[in-house]
Scaffold this motif. Structure first.
Motif, PDB file in Angstrom:
ATOM      1  N   ILE A 435       0.565  -1.014  -0.257  1.00  0.00           N
ATOM      2  CA  ILE A 435       0.289  -0.157   0.018  1.00  0.00           C
ATOM      3  C   ILE A 435       1.074   1.229  -0.088  1.00  0.00           C
ATOM      4  O   ILE A 435       1.066   2.245  -0.912  1.00  0.00           O
ATOM      5  N   LYS A 436       1.792   0.873   0.716  1.00  0.00           N
ATOM      6  CA  LYS A 436       2.930   2.515   0.741  1.00  0.00           C
ATOM      7  C   LYS A 436       3.235   2.714  -0.386  1.00  0.00           C
ATOM      8  O   LYS A 436       3.700   3.677  -0.466  1.00  0.00           O
ATOM      9  N   GLU A 437       3.369   1.133  -1.265  1.00  0.00           N
ATOM     10  CA  GLU A 437       4.932   2.151  -2.747  1.00  0.00           C
ATOM     11  C   GLU A 437       3.608   2.442  -2.826  1.00  0.00           C
ATOM     12  O   GLU A 437       4.088   3.910  -4.079  1.00  0.00           O
ATOM     13  N   ILE A 438       2.235   1.823  -3.821  1.00  0.00           N
ATOM     14  CA  ILE A 438       1.799   2.845  -4.748  1.00  0.00           C
ATOM     15  C   ILE A 438       1.277   3.677  -4.195  1.00  0.00           C
ATOM     16  O   ILE A 438       1.282   4.406  -4.697  1.00  0.00           O
ATOM     17  N   PHE A 439       1.231   4.370  -2.358  1.00  0.00           N
ATOM     18  CA  PHE A 439       0.451   5.494  -2.092  1.00  0.00           C
ATOM     19  C   PHE A 439       1.189   5.650  -1.393  1.00  0.00           C
ATOM     20  O   PHE A 439       0.803   5.437  -0.297  1.00  0.00           O
ATOM     21  N   PRO A 440       2.323   6.551  -1.240  1.00  0.00           N
ATOM     22  CA  PRO A 440       3.267   6.830  -0.538  1.00  0.00           C
ATOM     23  C   PRO A 440       2.805   7.690   0.526  1.00  0.00           C
ATOM     24  O   PRO A 440       1.544   8.493  -0.008  1.00  0.00           O
ATOM     25  N   MET A 441       2.722   8.031   1.832  1.00  0.00           N
ATOM     26  CA  MET A 441       2.432   8.464   3.046  1.00  0.00           C
ATOM     27  C   MET A 441       3.443   8.148   3.847  1.00  0.00           C
ATOM     28  O   MET A 441       4.079   8.241   3.954  1.00  0.00           O
ATOM     29  N   THR A 442       3.684   9.706   4.114  1.00  0.00           N
ATOM     30  CA  THR A 442       4.150  10.062   5.847  1.00  0.00           C
ATOM     31  C   THR A 442       3.550   9.692   7.273  1.00  0.00           C
ATOM     32  O   THR A 442       4.076   9.694   8.394  1.00  0.00           O
ATOM     33  N   SER A 443       2.480   9.022   6.857  1.00  0.00           N
ATOM     34  CA  SER A 443       1.751   8.455   8.007  1.00  0.00           C
ATOM     35  C   SER A 443       3.198   6.972   8.185  1.00  0.00           C
ATOM     36  O   SER A 443       3.166   6.414   8.344  1.00  0.00           O
ATOM     37  N   ARG A 444       2.065   7.477   9.934  1.00  0.00           N
ATOM     38  CA  ARG A 444       2.586   5.978  10.642  1.00  0.00           C
ATOM     39  C   ARG A 444       2.117   5.443  11.384  1.00  0.00           C
ATOM     40  O   ARG A 444       0.249   5.265  11.565  1.00  0.00           O
ATOM     41  N   LEU A 445       1.799   3.752  11.466  1.00  0.00           N
ATOM     42  CA  LEU A 445       1.025   2.807  11.970  1.00  0.00           C
ATOM     43  C   LEU A 445       0.881   3.110  13.768  1.00  0.00           C
ATOM     44  O   LEU A 445       2.043   2.626  14.097  1.00  0.00           O
ATOM     45  N   GLN A 446       0.024   2.911  14.586  1.00  0.00           N
ATOM     46  CA  GLN A 446       0.429   2.988  15.664  1.00  0.00           C
ATOM     47  C   GLN A 446      -0.317   1.644  16.137  1.00  0.00           C
ATOM     48  O   GLN A 446       0.205   1.106  17.718  1.00  0.00           O
ATOM     49  N   LEU A 447      -1.539   1.817  15.697  1.00  0.00           N
ATOM     50  CA  LEU A 447      -1.515   0.103  16.700  1.00  0.00           C
ATOM     51  C   LEU A 447      -2.860  -1.091  14.872  1.00  0.00           C
ATOM     52  O   LEU A 447      -3.316  -0.673  13.954  1.00  0.00           O
ATOM     53  N   TYR A 448      -2.410  -2.365  15.234  1.00  0.00           N
ATOM     54  CA  TYR A 448      -2.970  -3.136  14.852  1.00  0.00           C
ATOM     55  C   TYR A 448      -3.620  -4.563  15.252  1.00  0.00           C
ATOM     56  O   TYR A 448      -2.910  -4.915  16.059  1.00  0.00           O
ATOM     57  N   GLN A 449      -4.863  -4.283  15.134  1.00  0.00           N
ATOM     58  CA  GLN A 449      -5.865  -5.093  16.036  1.00  0.00           C
ATOM     59  C   GLN A 449      -6.169  -6.373  15.409  1.00  0.00           C
ATOM     60  O   GLN A 449      -7.342  -5.510  14.521  1.00  0.00           O
ATOM     61  N   VAL A 450      -6.247  -7.608  15.787  1.00  0.00           N
ATOM     62  CA  VAL A 450      -7.559  -8.377  14.692  1.00  0.00           C
ATOM     63  C   VAL A 450      -8.128  -9.518  16.002  1.00  0.00           C
ATOM     64  O   VAL A 450      -7.818  -9.491  17.475  1.00  0.00           O
ATOM     65  N   HIS A 451      -9.151  -8.849  15.361  1.00  0.00           N
ATOM     66  CA  HIS A 451     -10.436  -9.681  16.964  1.00  0.00           C
ATOM     67  C   HIS A 451     -11.183 -10.374  15.886  1.00  0.00           C
ATOM     68  O   HIS A 451     -11.928 -10.324  14.658  1.00  0.00           O
TER      69      HIS A 451
END
Length: 520
Positions: A435-451
């Motif tokens: 995703i980052k390679e197709i659409f570069p962003m400076t955003s940072r992943l803070q949380l990833y949660q699976v339920h």
């Protein structure tokens, strides 16, 4: 002719003979108590001479029973009968049940000719009656016994003092017409037949045990031998729940009464399944998981309008709280709307239409859609933006013990399809990097949660992703039976929200501004 049909339950004897269904002492006592409370007329508690454990169980059940006749089984021998009486003597109403095989096949095994067997029957039934005034006798494999000889030995047993004559279809060989014909023949030809109770004991080898038992009742039998869940040798026996509910539902053509409290059926069915280790098949009559479940859209619509359209008995009749309308690929809009309203969601027609399309897509991938699946589906639908700049077109991942893990992805970015093939530390990491390679962003992943919101290997996963960019935080959430797909959609959902907020002067409800202060 009495209209009362006695229910003789042999779960603890014949039912326990199912290979692997052995019950512990305490389990037998528990099941006997449940049968007694349920209103079973006669409980065949076991085969006392078979083992010391069986003797002790029958004795204890006899001491504790409050309502039922307690019966023990004995072969045609004085030793068996004496041991049986010793076990049941503590019951308020004890019964001895003795038997011998009377068909040509069984006579060969015992090496007795017709006259020798007739003498044995007279001696053993007489001995049993001298010990107990309630004696049941069974000619094992009666259905394959010559009719003339069957009439002869039944007459001998009655004259010797038997109060109940059981006609067993030991190998599940008969059909309903024959089952009724034999009972009628005995009532017509045997002297004294009108003074005793005829019983029927049917095995299910050809799948007709219940039908054969009811046919015998119509012909004059007034005791049905059965087991909970149809447990028993080989294919099992007549199921108690089936004959009792058949008599209740079709009382118009079979006006016979039983003492059974049908509201206790489901409870004892489930307990017997637990202690015997024999689970009840889903589509088993009366007690199966699907017995009161309707997935078809046509059936669900009919049930919502009038339950009698597709149910011949009420769930409450057998101890269930209500009907189940499981949602699956065959369900319609009416059932979906009803379920959503039950969950507290009121949707307009256009909203329902959109949710229904997504529900069908999910139902094609899952065997059953649960309540939590719907909630996750609604949450995912509500979180989407109509004007998302980034949309997932396709995703394929390669994962396993042999790396590298890889994600091949195609995104629609502002109407233009772009793709990337990226490796990562696991399929989710590779997906996010794509995703980052197709659409570069400076955003940072803070949380990833699976339920996993529902049970099973086809459970729908809800993934939450939190992204931070320039002090702004956006969360995205998505649900799918494929965890990696849900992860990609959740990330893209959060990404789109950040893009929308870039152009707004103030953050929305799902984006909050983070301010930093100088600690000095």
């Amino acid at each position: 002719m009495s209209d009362q049909v006695l229910i003789f339950d042999t779960t603890l004897r014949d039912g326990e003979q199912s290979p692997g269904a052995t019950m512990s002492h305490n389990e037998k006592l528990e099941i006997a108590t449940l049968l007694d409370e349920m209103g079973v007329d006669i409980i065949e508690a076991g085969f006392p001479i078979a083992s010391e454990g069986d003797f002790e169980a029958v004795s204890e059940i006899a001491k504790n029973s409050k309502n039922s006749v307690i019966c023990g089984l004995a072969r045609a021998s004085f030793k068996d009968i004496d041991r049986c009486m010793e076990a049941v003597k503590h019951a308020a109403r004890p019964r001895i049940h003795t038997f011998i095989g009377t068909s040509p096949l069984h006579r060969d095994i015992t090496a007795l000719d017709m006259d020798g067997m007739a003498d044995r029957i007279h001696e053993t039934v007489t001995h049993a009656r001298n010990l107990c005034d309630n004696v049941q006798w069974s000619p094992m494999d009666a259905i394959r016994t010559e009719h003339d000889y069957l009439c002869r030995v039944v007459e001998i047993a009655i004259k010797a003092g038997a109060t109940t004559i059981n006609i067993p279809d030991t190998v599940g060989y008969t059909i309903p017409r024959e089952s009724s014909d034999i009972i009628r023949m005995l009532l017509e030809r045997v002297p004294g037949a009108d003074e005793i109770v005829f019983a029927t004991h049917c095995h299910n080898d050809l799948g007709m045990a219940t039908a054969n038992s009811l046919a015998a009742v119509e012909a004059g039998a007034r005791q049905i031998e059965c087991t909970i869940n149809g447990l028993g040798e080989r294919a099992g026996n007549t199921a108690l729940e089936e004959v009792v509910m058949a008599l209740k539902v079709r009382n118009d053509i079979m006006p016979y009464a039983t003492r059974i409290d049908t509201t206790k059926i489901m409870n004892i069915s489930r307990r017997v399944a637990q202690v015997s280790g024999f689970p009840v098949q889903f589509n088993k009559a009366i007690v199966g998981k699907n017995a009161f479940a309707h997935e078809s859209g046509i059936h669900q619509d009919g049930m919502l309008k009038n339950s009698e359209t597709f149910e011949i008995m009420r769930p409450a009749d057998v101890g269930l709280s209500g009907t189940s309308l499981p949602l699956g690929k065959h369900s319609g809009r009416a059932a979906l709307r009803a379920k959503l309203e039950e969950l507290g969601y009121e949707l307009a027609d256009n909203q329902l239409k959109d949710v229904f399309v997504r529900f069908k897509e999910l139902a094609d991938r899952k065997k059953e859609v649960f309540d939590d699946d719907l909630i996750a589906l609604l949450r995912d639908t509500a979180g989407g933006e109509q004007n998302d700049r980034v949309k997932l077109k396709s995703l394929k991942v390669i994962c396993g013990t042999e790396g590298p893990q890889q994600a091949s992805m195609a995104l629609d970015v502002d109407g233009v399809e772009k793709s990337a093939n990226v490796t990562g530390d696991g399929p989710v990491d590779a997906t996010f990097k794509a995703i980052k390679e197709i659409f570069p962003m400076t955003s940072r992943l803070q949380l990833y949660q699976v339920h996993a919101v529902t049970e099973g290997t086809d459970a729908q996963a809800t993934v939450s992703v939190r992204l931070e960019e320039d002090g702004k935080i956006a969360t995205g959430q998505s649900s799918d039976t494929d965890t990696v797909v849900a992860s990609a959609k959740a990330y893209i959902n959060a990404l789109n929200r950040l893009l929308v907020r870039r152009e707004k002067s103030a953050p929305g409800a799902d984006v909050k501004e983070v301010k930093y202060t100088d600690a000095s």
